[in-house]
Design an enzyme around this catalytic site. Structure first.
Site, PDB file in Angstrom:
ATOM      1  N   TYR A 120       0.838  -1.199   0.000  1.00  0.00           N
ATOM      2  CA  TYR A 120       0.000   0.000   0.000  1.00  0.00           C
ATOM      3  C   TYR A 120       0.877   1.254   0.000  1.00  0.00           C
ATOM      4  O   TYR A 120       0.521   2.277   0.562  1.00  0.00           O
ATOM      5  CB  TYR A 120      -0.928   0.019   1.218  1.00  0.00           C
ATOM      6  CG  TYR A 120      -2.005  -1.063   1.221  1.00  0.00           C
ATOM      7  CD1 TYR A 120      -2.031  -2.072   0.274  1.00  0.00           C
ATOM      8  CD2 TYR A 120      -3.006  -1.056   2.185  1.00  0.00           C
ATOM      9  CE1 TYR A 120      -3.005  -3.054   0.283  1.00  0.00           C
ATOM     10  CE2 TYR A 120      -3.993  -2.030   2.198  1.00  0.00           C
ATOM     11  CZ  TYR A 120      -3.985  -3.022   1.252  1.00  0.00           C
ATOM     12  OH  TYR A 120      -4.965  -3.999   1.262  1.00  0.00           O
ATOM     13  N   LYS A 164       6.718 -13.645   4.047  1.00  0.00           N
ATOM     14  CA  LYS A 164       6.839 -14.564   2.905  1.00  0.00           C
ATOM     15  C   LYS A 164       8.260 -14.430   2.365  1.00  0.00           C
ATOM     16  O   LYS A 164       8.475 -14.227   1.154  1.00  0.00           O
ATOM     17  CB  LYS A 164       5.769 -14.199   1.859  1.00  0.00           C
ATOM     18  CG  LYS A 164       5.615 -15.177   0.715  1.00  0.00           C
ATOM     19  CD  LYS A 164       4.978 -16.489   1.069  1.00  0.00           C
ATOM     20  CE  LYS A 164       4.919 -17.411  -0.118  1.00  0.00           C
ATOM     21  NZ  LYS A 164       4.447 -18.772   0.219  1.00  0.00           N
ATOM     22  N   ASP A 195       1.182 -18.047   4.235  1.00  0.00           N
ATOM     23  CA  ASP A 195       0.202 -19.064   3.818  1.00  0.00           C
ATOM     24  C   ASP A 195      -0.040 -20.068   4.953  1.00  0.00           C
ATOM     25  O   ASP A 195      -1.181 -20.464   5.216  1.00  0.00           O
ATOM     26  CB  ASP A 195       0.614 -19.768   2.513  1.00  0.00           C
ATOM     27  CG  ASP A 195       2.112 -20.009   2.401  1.00  0.00           C
ATOM     28  OD1 ASP A 195       2.856 -19.592   3.309  1.00  0.00           O
ATOM     29  OD2 ASP A 195       2.541 -20.619   1.414  1.00  0.00           O
ATOM     30  N   ASP A 219      -4.029  -7.023   6.357  1.00  0.00           N
ATOM     31  CA  ASP A 219      -5.380  -6.696   5.907  1.00  0.00           C
ATOM     32  C   ASP A 219      -6.173  -7.992   5.676  1.00  0.00           C
ATOM     33  O   ASP A 219      -7.296  -8.172   6.172  1.00  0.00           O
ATOM     34  CB  ASP A 219      -5.269  -5.883   4.607  1.00  0.00           C
ATOM     35  CG  ASP A 219      -6.574  -5.224   4.210  1.00  0.00           C
ATOM     36  OD1 ASP A 219      -7.540  -5.310   4.993  1.00  0.00           O
ATOM     37  OD2 ASP A 219      -6.634  -4.638   3.118  1.00  0.00           O
ATOM     38  N   ASP A 223      -9.373 -10.064   8.181  1.00  0.00           N
ATOM     39  CA  ASP A 223     -10.740 -10.467   7.813  1.00  0.00           C
ATOM     40  C   ASP A 223     -10.930 -11.959   8.077  1.00  0.00           C
ATOM     41  O   ASP A 223     -12.006 -12.397   8.504  1.00  0.00           O
ATOM     42  CB  ASP A 223     -11.039 -10.132   6.341  1.00  0.00           C
ATOM     43  CG  ASP A 223     -11.580  -8.709   6.179  1.00  0.00           C
ATOM     44  OD1 ASP A 223     -11.197  -7.852   7.002  1.00  0.00           O
ATOM     45  OD2 ASP A 223     -12.370  -8.455   5.251  1.00  0.00           O
TER      46      ASP A 223
END
Ligand code: ATP
Length: 345
Positions: A120, A164, A195, A219, A223
């Site tokens: 971002y 990652k 992951d 982000d 969720d």
């Protein structure tokens, strides 16, 4: 920032269900006996449609004069001419630490998301044949988010660095920097590929305590975590910088249920509790969180949690629990009394 006396809070209710849940949060703050100087600002898609501007420079100046912001939700339309208000606020106020606690009857963990860089970064090139977004990881950005996560982990049991770095070379800097900070601070620390973290959040969420990660991973994992807890509508967040802070439920403007009076207000109410803690009133924060838990335990649940309560019922139940703090029998919303009697009677 204001000096002595009532704290000044900029209220950005926003779009969709934002105004509905923010009103609930304000009602609960009043019931908790909190006195705040509220500065209401019309910011968001509604204003953009009316005036061509979602957030003005004068609003930013006003916000900077306030102690903090209580934020609902703002719809970001897929229009290249629209600048995300939340991204602008996070950048303008340098709100680098996004702290998202996830709590239910048997789960309790926190995601600490870096809020200003990563994917971002805003560095984008859009072309007909090829488009690029630059993923920015800096030592300073990684250090300060690791410090914020260690502040939380110091009072808890474990820090997990989510990354990652086997594929993304930029994540080496993030991982190594977070490890260095944790080691210097004496915080027990492990790391996990994003992951694997996504999988473990669903299969073994008790494994986690404080998770620290980069912007986009945080982000998405948030969720997912909200789904594991039970609903996006339950979850609160704080966006913290050196001198400013913004408190918001983690959900968006939920246009599909806006205006129906069924939005879950708990995330916004918990955000108000986090705000009171940041403002230095830990007692009010604790009382509000305890009232939320009691209200949920009595069956005050909106449809996203499988209940039949409306936003106003749940807000009323939390207010009732605050009022009847000393009592053994907190009030139960009438609809759910009937439902529980049907289930258990
Ligand atoms: P936006 O574009 O503003 O992000 P969205 O609908 O894409 O909006 P969310 O607002 O996060 O994203 O909503 C995702 C789903 O979760 C929707 O189905 C919405 O109705 C539901 N939801 C979100 N917040 C709540 C809430 N407070 N109470 C009940 N349901 C909610």
């Amino acid at each position: 920032m204001s000096g002595q006396g009532s704290k000044r809070v900029a209220v950005v209710a926003g779009d969709g269900i934002g105004p509905e849940v923010v009103e609930s949060a304000l009602e609960v703050l009043t019931a908790a006996g909190v006195h705040l100087d509220l500065v209401r600002l019309e910011v968001g898609l509604g204003r953009w449609k009316r005036t061509g501007e979602a957030l003005g420079d004068e609003d930013l100046d006003t916000i900077k004069q306030c102690d903090c912001i209580l934020f609902g939700a703002i719809t970001t339309p897929p229009d290249p001419g629209y600048r995300s208000v939340l991204l602008r606020l996070r950048r303008a106020l340098d709100l680098y630490a996004n702290i998202r606690p996830f709590q239910s009857s048997d789960l309790d963990f926190i995601i600490v998301r870096e809020n200003t860089e990563g994917l971002y970064s805003g560095r984008e090139e859009v072309g007909e044949e090829e488009s690029r977004t630059t993923r920015v990881i800096t030592r300073r950005g990684s250090e300060r988010i690791a410090e914020a996560a260690c502040d939380l982990a110091a009072k808890r049991r474990l820090l997990t660095i989510i990354h990652k770095s086997n594929v993304l070379k930029s994540d080496w800097l993030f991982l190594q920097t977070c490890r260095e900070v944790a080691e210097r601070r004496g915080i027990p620390c492990e790391d996990m590929l994003v992951d694997a973290a996504a999988y473990n959040l669903v299969t073994n969420p008790r494994k986690f305590d404080v998770m620290v990660t980069t912007n986009l991973f945080g982000d998405i994992l948030s969720d997912e975590a909200a789904g594991v807890i039970g609903s996006l509508g339950l979850c609160a967040s704080a966006n913290i910088g050196e001198s400013h802070a913004l408190f918001e439920p983690i959900h968006g403007s939920a246009p599909d249920i806006a205006g129906k009076g069924i939005a879950n207000p708990i995330g916004a109410i918990r955000s108000a509790a986090m705000m009171m803690e940041w403002l230095g009133d830990a007692r009010a924060a604790g009382r509000i969180e305890a009232a939320v838990r009691r209200a949920l335990a009595t069956g005050a649940r909106t449809p996203d949690l499988g209940g039949s309560c409306r936003t106003a019922d749940v807000t009323g139940a939390v207010v009732g629990c605050l009022m009847a703090e000393q009592s053994e029998e907190p009030p139960v919303p009438e609809k759910d009394v009937q439902k529980r009697e049907m289930q258990f009677g």
